[in-house]
Motif scaffolding. Structure first.
Motif, PDB file in Angstrom:
ATOM      1  N   THR A 243      34.425  14.122  -5.022  1.00 30.09           N
ATOM      2  CA  THR A 243      34.257  13.432  -6.421  1.00 30.09           C
ATOM      3  C   THR A 243      35.029  14.175  -7.590  1.00 30.09           C
ATOM      4  OG1 THR A 243      32.285  12.959  -7.981  1.00 30.09           O
ATOM      5  CG2 THR A 243      32.295  15.135  -7.076  1.00 30.09           C
ATOM      6  N   SER A 244      34.758  13.587  -8.682  1.00 27.87           N
ATOM      7  CA  SER A 244      35.316  14.019  -9.895  1.00 27.87           C
ATOM      8  C   SER A 244      34.549  14.281 -11.178  1.00 27.87           C
ATOM      9  CB  SER A 244      36.436  13.082 -10.452  1.00 27.87           C
ATOM     10  OG  SER A 244      35.862  11.894 -10.812  1.00 27.87           O
ATOM     11  N   VAL A 245      34.898  15.146 -12.165  1.00 22.09           N
ATOM     12  CA  VAL A 245      34.143  15.260 -13.378  1.00 22.09           C
ATOM     13  C   VAL A 245      33.800  13.907 -13.947  1.00 22.09           C
ATOM     14  CG1 VAL A 245      33.968  16.109 -15.736  1.00 22.09           C
ATOM     15  CG2 VAL A 245      35.103  17.549 -13.831  1.00 22.09           C
ATOM     16  N   LEU A 246      34.612  12.885 -13.899  1.00 26.64           N
ATOM     17  CA  LEU A 246      34.630  11.607 -14.643  1.00 26.64           C
ATOM     18  C   LEU A 246      33.288  11.008 -13.804  1.00 26.64           C
ATOM     19  CD1 LEU A 246      35.474   8.937 -16.352  1.00 26.64           C
ATOM     20  CD2 LEU A 246      36.590   8.501 -14.216  1.00 26.64           C
ATOM     21  N   GLU A 247      33.376  10.855 -12.416  1.00 27.67           N
ATOM     22  CA  GLU A 247      32.436  10.294 -11.812  1.00 27.67           C
ATOM     23  C   GLU A 247      30.808  11.113 -11.812  1.00 27.67           C
ATOM     24  OE1 GLU A 247      32.063   8.161  -7.355  1.00 27.67           O
ATOM     25  OE2 GLU A 247      32.986  10.067  -7.631  1.00 27.67           O
ATOM     26  N   LEU A 248      30.838  12.268 -11.899  1.00 26.32           N
ATOM     27  CA  LEU A 248      29.587  12.902 -12.180  1.00 26.32           C
ATOM     28  C   LEU A 248      28.823  12.688 -13.487  1.00 26.32           C
ATOM     29  CD1 LEU A 248      30.243  16.602 -10.689  1.00 26.32           C
ATOM     30  CD2 LEU A 248      29.079  14.611  -9.707  1.00 26.32           C
ATOM     31  N   ARG A 249      30.015  12.655 -14.434  1.00 27.05           N
ATOM     32  CA  ARG A 249      29.479  12.246 -15.912  1.00 27.05           C
ATOM     33  C   ARG A 249      29.129  10.814 -16.024  1.00 27.05           C
ATOM     34  NH1 ARG A 249      33.643  15.956 -19.206  1.00 27.05           N
ATOM     35  NH2 ARG A 249      32.740  18.001 -18.793  1.00 27.05           N
ATOM     36  N   PHE A 250      29.716   9.907 -15.045  1.00 31.48           N
ATOM     37  CA  PHE A 250      29.375   8.580 -15.032  1.00 31.48           C
ATOM     38  C   PHE A 250      28.031   8.123 -14.567  1.00 31.48           C
ATOM     39  CE2 PHE A 250      30.085   4.137 -12.931  1.00 31.48           C
ATOM     40  CZ  PHE A 250      29.685   3.494 -14.284  1.00 31.48           C
TER      41      PHE A 250
ATOM     42  N   LEU B 173      25.358   5.176 -15.175  1.00 36.32           N
ATOM     43  CA  LEU B 173      25.009   4.247 -13.973  1.00 36.32           C
ATOM     44  C   LEU B 173      23.360   4.044 -13.709  1.00 36.32           C
ATOM     45  CD1 LEU B 173      26.045   1.873 -12.175  1.00 36.32           C
ATOM     46  CD2 LEU B 173      26.542   3.800 -10.610  1.00 36.32           C
ATOM     47  N   MET B 174      22.866   5.044 -13.633  1.00 40.56           N
ATOM     48  CA  MET B 174      21.273   5.073 -13.388  1.00 40.56           C
ATOM     49  C   MET B 174      20.561   4.247 -14.517  1.00 40.56           C
ATOM     50  SD  MET B 174      20.321   8.686 -11.626  1.00 40.56           S
ATOM     51  CE  MET B 174      18.683   8.352 -11.080  1.00 40.56           C
ATOM     52  N   TYR B 175      20.904   4.855 -15.533  1.00 41.73           N
ATOM     53  CA  TYR B 175      20.344   4.158 -16.783  1.00 41.73           C
ATOM     54  C   TYR B 175      20.421   2.695 -16.809  1.00 41.73           C
ATOM     55  CZ  TYR B 175      19.734   2.479 -21.590  1.00 41.73           C
ATOM     56  OH  TYR B 175      19.485   1.923 -22.807  1.00 41.73           O
ATOM     57  N   SER B 176      21.572   2.261 -16.396  1.00 42.22           N
ATOM     58  CA  SER B 176      22.251   0.627 -16.455  1.00 42.22           C
ATOM     59  C   SER B 176      21.375   0.269 -15.235  1.00 42.22           C
ATOM     60  CB  SER B 176      23.704   0.707 -16.122  1.00 42.22           C
ATOM     61  OG  SER B 176      24.328   1.086 -17.073  1.00 42.22           O
ATOM     62  N   LEU B 177      21.147   0.899 -14.167  1.00 45.58           N
ATOM     63  CA  LEU B 177      20.533   0.172 -13.091  1.00 45.58           C
ATOM     64  C   LEU B 177      19.074  -0.139 -13.176  1.00 45.58           C
ATOM     65  CD1 LEU B 177      22.249   1.901 -10.227  1.00 45.58           C
ATOM     66  CD2 LEU B 177      22.214  -0.441 -10.476  1.00 45.58           C
TER      67      LEU B 177
ATOM     68  N   GLU C  10      26.446  -2.486 -20.179  1.00 44.98           N
ATOM     69  CA  GLU C  10      27.111  -2.606 -21.444  1.00 44.98           C
ATOM     70  C   GLU C  10      28.576  -2.518 -21.051  1.00 44.98           C
ATOM     71  OE1 GLU C  10      25.452  -1.252 -25.177  1.00 44.98           O
ATOM     72  OE2 GLU C  10      24.053  -0.463 -24.052  1.00 44.98           O
ATOM     73  N   ARG C  11      29.200  -3.351 -20.990  1.00 43.25           N
ATOM     74  CA  ARG C  11      30.762  -3.447 -20.556  1.00 43.25           C
ATOM     75  C   ARG C  11      31.451  -2.742 -21.519  1.00 43.25           C
ATOM     76  NH1 ARG C  11      32.334  -9.754 -18.976  1.00 43.25           N
ATOM     77  NH2 ARG C  11      30.340 -10.241 -18.230  1.00 43.25           N
ATOM     78  N   GLU C  12      31.317  -2.768 -22.734  1.00 43.97           N
ATOM     79  CA  GLU C  12      32.089  -1.979 -23.853  1.00 43.97           C
ATOM     80  C   GLU C  12      32.006  -0.526 -23.585  1.00 43.97           C
ATOM     81  OE1 GLU C  12      28.152  -3.156 -25.500  1.00 43.97           O
ATOM     82  OE2 GLU C  12      29.728  -4.330 -24.633  1.00 43.97           O
ATOM     83  N   LYS C  13      30.949  -0.075 -22.853  1.00 46.71           N
ATOM     84  CA  LYS C  13      30.877   1.213 -22.614  1.00 46.71           C
ATOM     85  C   LYS C  13      31.501   1.803 -21.598  1.00 46.71           C
ATOM     86  CE  LYS C  13      26.534   2.064 -25.540  1.00 46.71           C
ATOM     87  NZ  LYS C  13      25.289   2.454 -25.524  1.00 46.71           N
ATOM     88  N   ILE C  14      32.219   0.958 -20.797  1.00 48.15           N
ATOM     89  CA  ILE C  14      32.665   1.467 -19.306  1.00 48.15           C
ATOM     90  C   ILE C  14      34.146   1.554 -19.676  1.00 48.15           C
ATOM     91  CG2 ILE C  14      33.375   0.585 -17.163  1.00 48.15           C
ATOM     92  CD1 ILE C  14      30.347   1.041 -17.832  1.00 48.15           C
TER      93      ILE C  14
END
Length: 110
Positions: A30-37, A41-45, A51-55
């Motif tokens: 994994t990566s820091v980016l993924e751990l922070r994402f 993702l859970m919230y979105s699910l 929200e596409r503009e936040k990706i």
């Protein structure tokens, strides 16, 4: 008696201990980016809306990987996932961010 066990949250130092879970699920680290994402993702699910503009770019790549492996489905702004993937990201977010509780006798054993 319960006690809070503090832990590092989503920091670079915490990536390596998470790698075995990602190796088992994806065959990669994994990566820091993924751990922070993953909390986003859970919230979105749970909202069933992303929200596409936040990706960011790297996060789009992760979403594409998750979708290509059959863990999520994105349809426009709607998003859903398998129970297996939900349990996985829940475990990762818990292990990365949530302070655990431990009984006093558990602490005595350490």
């Amino acid at each position: 008696m319960m006690k809070i066990i503090e832990k590092d949250r989503g920091s670079v130092e915490f990536v390596e201990p998470m790698n075995p879970m990602f190796q088992q699920m994806f065959g990669r680290n994994t990566s820091v980016l993924e751990l922070r994402f993953l909390p986003f993702l859970m919230y979105s699910l749970t909202d069933q809306y992303m929200e596409r503009e936040k990706i960011r770019s790297g996060e789009r790549e992760l979403l594409n990987e998750y979708q290509s492996k059959g863990f999520i489905v994105k349809d426009g702004i709607s998003i859903g996932c398998t129970k297996e993937f939900w349990n996985f990201i829940s475990s990762v977010v818990y292990d990365s961010y949530v302070q655990e509780l431990s009984k006093a006798e558990d602490l005595d054993e350490r």
